[in-house]
Design an enzyme around this catalytic site. Structure first.
Site, short mmCIF file in Angstrom:
data_model
loop_
_atom_site.label_atom_id
_atom_site.label_comp_id
_atom_site.label_asym_id
_atom_site.label_seq_id
_atom_site.Cartn_x
_atom_site.Cartn_y
_atom_site.Cartn_z
N CYS A 71 -94.71 9.72 38.42
CA CYS A 71 -94.05 9.05 39.38
C CYS A 71 -94.33 7.59 39.47
O CYS A 71 -94.10 6.77 38.69
CB CYS A 71 -94.35 9.78 40.71
SG CYS A 71 -92.77 9.87 41.93
N HIS A 72 -94.60 7.00 40.82
CA HIS A 72 -94.81 5.66 41.08
C HIS A 72 -96.18 5.34 40.77
O HIS A 72 -96.68 4.24 40.79
CB HIS A 72 -94.83 5.35 42.29
CG HIS A 72 -93.04 5.34 43.04
ND1 HIS A 72 -92.48 6.45 43.22
CD2 HIS A 72 -92.28 4.38 43.01
CE1 HIS A 72 -91.05 6.12 43.59
NE2 HIS A 72 -91.01 4.70 43.49
#
Length: 181
Positions: free
Chosen positions: A110-111
């Site tokens: 994800c991030h």
């Protein structure tokens, strides 16, 4: 497959996406490994379900109490706030970067790659992430691709990456495989 292996999960005191912490954690345990929760502060970390508070989890050690030599691999869960905070803490950035220097596997979702960008370890690597990070990753010299999971061996270590919670099944399997050797 991970019998006798210890895996660091590096998270901020607040903001980790709960499912991106708990599913890989469970996968490591089910493969016979020992996950350890590492943060920048002692106590408990607050997880989130997107923007809503989730559960809290007990920290095993702070980043300044451990060394990369204590671990066989690193998992960097996402959530927006989690890596955004970690990339501002030099000890956390150094810890993540040291896995690359040591040639140890890293799995990020994800991030989570924001921490790796700050550690300057994505240059020349093929990686995926949440789509909004693609420009950041390309500007840092990475080859960003939109795939469920990417296992990159184009560097000093194996780097496993995925985009989002929907990719967790493939991410967990690839992470366990990479850390297991």
């Amino acid at each position: 497959m991970l019998q006798g292996k210890t895996v660091a999960f590096l998270v901020a005191p607040e903001g980790v996406e709960q499912v991106e912490l708990t599913e890989p954690w469970t996968a490591v345990e089910q493969a016979g490994g020992a996950p350890r929760l590492i943060s920048t502060k002692p106590g408990r970390v607050q997880a989130f379900h997107h923007l809503d508070k989730g559960d809290t989890f007990e920290v095993d050690a702070t980043v300044d109490q451990v060394s990369v030599s204590d671990f066989d691999g690193l998992v960097l869960p996402g959530g927006v706030a989690n890596p955004d905070f970690l990339r501002t803490v030099p000890a956390a950035v150094r810890f993540a970067g040291d896995f690359f220097s040591a040639g140890k596997p890293v799995a990020v979702i994800c991030h989570g790659p924001w921490t790796l960008i700050e550690a300057d370890v994505v240059r020349g690597r093929t990686i995926t992430s949440w789509p909004s990070l693609q420009t950041d990753l390309r500007n840092a010299g990475a080859n960003w691709v939109d795939q469920e999971v990417v296992t990159c061996t184009e560097g000093p270590n194996t780097l496993v990456s995925s985009r989002k919670p929907d990719d967790l099944k493939a991410f967990c399997q690839a992470a366990v495989d990479a850390i297991g050797g």
